[in-house]
Design an enzyme around this catalytic site. Structure first.
Site, mmCIF file in Angstrom:
data_model
loop_
_atom_site.group_PDB
_atom_site.id
_atom_site.type_symbol
_atom_site.label_atom_id
_atom_site.label_comp_id
_atom_site.label_asym_id
_atom_site.label_seq_id
_atom_site.Cartn_x
_atom_site.Cartn_y
_atom_site.Cartn_z
ATOM 1 N N GLU A 434 -9.253 8.334 -2.339
ATOM 2 C CA GLU A 434 -8.481 8.296 -1.100
ATOM 3 C C GLU A 434 -8.044 9.662 -0.570
ATOM 4 O O GLU A 434 -6.846 9.905 -0.343
ATOM 5 C CB GLU A 434 -7.255 7.384 -1.276
ATOM 6 C CG GLU A 434 -7.636 5.938 -1.555
ATOM 7 C CD GLU A 434 -6.444 4.990 -1.620
ATOM 8 O OE1 GLU A 434 -6.664 3.773 -1.549
ATOM 9 O OE2 GLU A 434 -5.289 5.475 -1.720
ATOM 10 N N GLU A 539 -11.052 -1.201 -3.968
ATOM 11 C CA GLU A 539 -9.727 -1.806 -4.075
ATOM 12 C C GLU A 539 -9.566 -2.860 -2.989
ATOM 13 O O GLU A 539 -10.022 -2.674 -1.858
ATOM 14 C CB GLU A 539 -8.618 -0.752 -3.909
ATOM 15 C CG GLU A 539 -8.591 0.335 -4.961
ATOM 16 C CD GLU A 539 -7.453 1.334 -4.735
ATOM 17 O OE1 GLU A 539 -6.528 1.004 -3.951
ATOM 18 O OE2 GLU A 539 -7.496 2.428 -5.319
#
Length: 797
Positions: A434, A539
């Site tokens: 991320e 995720e």
């Protein structure tokens, strides 16, 4: 780099495909009668053959093994010759996990081993009684001795032929049988070692690393495998439909159904709230414990180490396989490798637990996606990067230097997991979790990604499936922005984290939102498999609102209740505690809706990792973020017990079923990235962005030089569980470095140049002057003034 220990060959398994699952339950031996291979009762002169003390031998078999193959209906039993096992001297054996079972070799009766002892005397084919006859019968005696000698020779020849053509062949065939032993030094007189059970299926008993035992429960045809004498054996399988670890996983055809092991080696307050609350209770008054950095500042070192030991255990890996899952994604912080002075993280300790994770994954047939979750300086400024606040990788005054260190850590991890001992377990590598791509800019992030990709391929070698899939997070830029990125790159996948809960909030109950993932993600993921290549949801969760203790961070509130203000104001839509978090009182309709939502997500995403496996209790003694726990959902009935139930949930009539193109899976053309693409993405970038959109040339920023010695990561210590047989073989755990030709130095500070704190923030100006040493300044300027084309990685030799 550390030298390797002596290699060894694995002990052969004594089993066949239809053999018993344990050598403890081998059937009793056949009796000595009824065989077509037997010694006559008398010789040609009518004299009975006798043993050493004059007892007639009768029709005792000379090699019972042949009779077993003559008679297909015979009771098969494992002989000492074929199993290489040693049994206790009593008539029965016992194991901690089984009842006592008859041992056919302990009663002093017939054995099919040449020279096997009965009591204190060797079994021989002699006839002392006839040696007492008068000398007038010497010619007959001579004929008798010659006949006996010829008979013994025939027996030896038959025994040798059968041993090497039948029994030895059977004892060395296959890896997924029932059991093995810890030693094969049977002298015949005093059996010593207990049998070590090394594999089993549903209902078998497992001895864990810590010496405890538990029942292996897996209704889906999986099997565990662990042999201390062969610790890198890949004989385990998670489920019957998932390729075993010793088989090829066909990405794009075989589905990734995985779960994250979040909050373990990189802690997060909402995953382990009890840890944070406990440390906060005894913290100095001026420290608020909000991330792993402040957790340690507050004196939480021993609490963190206890957390490593207890939050995730071997049984979790077994349960993950038993849930029908075949992959785990494991976040790891850079501090697993090293920590520089003053950075405040616990150095190297989490690495020892990642090594345990590899061993447990291997034991239960799971594959690993290693996720580099936290970089020096932070790549996103969130608490799960280790330190809440600013982000300083590829951004701000330390952006290049922090990226240089991060690339070193990518390289070190890639060298370790590309070793033969680990490459079949750690098959994916998420090089950065991320990053804030929207601020960093895609051009700068893409250059970093190409350099990281090259570091991985330098370690593993291009093509032929060498090394892991390289997983690139989209940087929150969206899948469309990465269309056509790195054409012909060798096994690169795009990592997406599709969440609904951090977007606009809604008071609509879950019963009205159970099909939302199909509409939100199905078409996008299906199309990206064609336009980009392999795409995986690294995720996702069952959360549709941001309710949950510490989900947004410690003390930051929620959008749903209108108390979170870091991204603007939000209206109050209700009460999280009663509307969303009272899971103990959810009715069957609510649970069914959550299960449908989970299946919709799985079907839309196709290849996925749920975030996360487990949410720990708060100090109130309950889970306060239930939508994020796969384990709790299984226990309470709102997650599917078999993830294959999700197939077709979205009604997609043409999901991507592969295969991926050859170069995407390491085949023809893999790694042949066009030169113009490499040139356009040369490292380092000519400039990077600061806060407020200000840019700075890279040669005006602090940078490191490749002057340090490469670091290697240690392999595991292979030790037996308490009470289990010890290893009898030396084990090569790898040197930590897959490619000996990868010899570039690690990045270190230049003498005479100035550097800022890695977490300084993106609005601070770079040091001025940058370097006081003129020679160093010139070297830095020359090195950074013009980007250079990254060399194509060498194939592993």
């Amino acid at each position: 780099m550390a030298s390797r220990a002596n290699d060894y060959s694995p002990l052969p398994l004594a089993h066949e495909d239809n053999a018993p699952t344990s050598l403890y339950n081998a059937p009793r031996s056949q009796g000595p009668s009824g065989s077509s291979f037997s010694i006559p009762a008398v010789d040609r002169d009518g004299a009975p053959y006798t043993d050493e003390i004059g007892i007639p031998l009768g029709a005792q078999p000379r090699f019972l093994g042949q009779a077993l193959y003559d008679d297909a209906n015979a009771d098969v039993r494992t002989s000492i010759a074929t199993s290489h096992n040693m049994y206790p001297s009593s008539g029965r054996v016992s194991a901690s996990t089984e009842d006592s079972i008859y041992n056919p070799y302990a009663d002093g009766s017939y054995h099919d081993e040449p020279g096997f002892f009965v009591g204190e005397q060797p079994m021989r084919r002699s006839n002392k009684r006839r040696s007492a006859y008068a000398s007038s019968k010497s010619r007959r005696k001579k004929r008798i001795f010659l006949g006996v000698g010829a008979l013994i020779l025939v027996l030896v020849v038959i025994g040798i032929v059968l041993y090497f053509t039948v029994f030895k062949k059977k004892s060395t065939s296959g890896n997924s049988g029932s059991s093995n032993t810890s030693s094969s030094n049977n002298t015949g007189s005093s059996p010593q070692s207990k049998v070590a059970i090394v594999t089993g299926g549903d209902g078998s008993t497992v001895t864990a690393e810590d010496g405890t035992t538990f029942t292996y429960t897996n209704p889906y045809g999986g099997n565990w495998y662990w042999d201390i004498n062969d610790p890198f054996n890949n004989g385990a399988r998670a489920q019957s439909w998932s390729p075993g670890l010793n088989e090829t996983f066909n990405f794009g055809v075989d589905k990734i159904r995985g779960v994250n092991i979040g909050g373990w080696l990189v802690t997060e307050p909402f995953i382990v709230p009890g840890l944070y609350q406990t440390v906060q209770a005894s913290a100095p008054s001026d420290i608020q414990v909000v991330d792993e950095h402040t957790l340690l500042q507050a004196g939480g070192q021993s609490a963190l180490e206890d957390h490593y030991k207890t939050f995730i255990t071997e049984q979790d890996f077994m349960q993950i396989a038993a849930a029908g899952l075949n992959f785990v994604r494991i976040p790891l912080g850079y501090w697993a490798i090293e920590v520089l002075d003053g950075e405040g993280f616990l150095p190297k300790t989490s690495w020892t637990y990642f090594l345990k994770a590899i061993q447990w994954a291997r034991k239960y047939g799971l594959r690993i996606n290693l996720d580099l979750h936290a970089l020096p300086g932070s790549q996103n400024g969130w608490n799960h990067s280790g330190r809440l606040g600013s982000y300083n990788v590829l951004f701000g005054p330390m952006g290049i230097a922090n990226a240089q260190r991060s690339l070193d850590y990518v390289r070190i991890l890639a060298e370790f997991i590309s070793q033969p001992e680990y490459k079949d377990i750690v098959v994916m590598f998420g090089i950065t979790n991320e990053p804030q791509g929207t601020a960093i800019t895609q051009n700068v992030l893409a250059r970093y990604y190409l350099q990281a990709y090259n570091n991985v391929r330098l370690a593993s070698g291009i093509g032929q499936g060498n090394g892991p899939f390289v997983s690139l997070h989209d940087g929150f830029l969206g899948t469309a922005q990465w269309k056509g990125f790195l054409p012909n790159s060798d096994r690169v996948s795009l990592d997406m984290h599709p969440y609904l809960c951090f977007q606009g909030q809604s008071a609509d109950p879950i019963t009205q939102r159970k099909d939302q993932p199909c509409d939100a993600w199905g078409a996008e993921f299906n199309n990206t498999m064609t336009s980009f290549g392999f795409v995986v949801a690294g995720e996702f969760s069952n959360a549709v609102v941001d309710c949950g203790l510490y989900v947004n961070g410690v003390g930051l509130g929620t959008r749903f209740e209108g108390t979170y203000h870091l991204d603007g104001d939000h209206p109050n839509l209700g009460d999280c505690a009663t509307d969303w978090l009272d899971w103990e009182h959810w009715n069957d309709t609510t649970k069914a809706a959550y299960k449908t939502f989970a299946k919709s997500s799985m079907d839309a995403l196709q290849n996925w990792f749920f975030w996360t496996w487990k949410i720990g209790n708060s100090t109130a003694g309950r889970v306060e973020a239930p939508h994020w726990s796969y384990q709790l959902g299984l226990q309470e009935g709102w997650m599917p017990t078999d993830p294959r139930e999700a197939v077709g949930q979205c009604g997609n009539k043409s999901p991507f079923n592969g295969p991926l193109s050859a170069w995407q899976t390491g085949g023809a053309g893999a790694g042949a990235i066009p030169t113009d693409v490499s040139n356009a993405l040369a490292w380092p970038p000519p400039s990077i962005v600061f806060a407020g959109g200000v840019t700075s040339p890279a040669n005006a920023l602090p940078t490191y030089a490749p002057a340090g010695s490469p670091m290697t990561l240690p392999g595991p210590a292979i030790t037996p569980a308490s009470g289990e047989p010890s290893a009898t073989k030396s084990v090569d755990v790898g040197s930590g470095w897959a490619n000996v030709h990868d010899t570039a130095g690690m990045m270190q500070p230049l003498q005479g140049c100035s550097y800022l704190d890695p977490w300084i923030g993106s609005s601070v100006s770079p040091p001025s002057p940058l370097c006081t040493n003129p020679a160093a300044a010139r070297a830095a300027a020359m090195a950074e003034s013009a980007p250079v084309v990254t060399e194509r990685p060498l194939a592993r030799r």
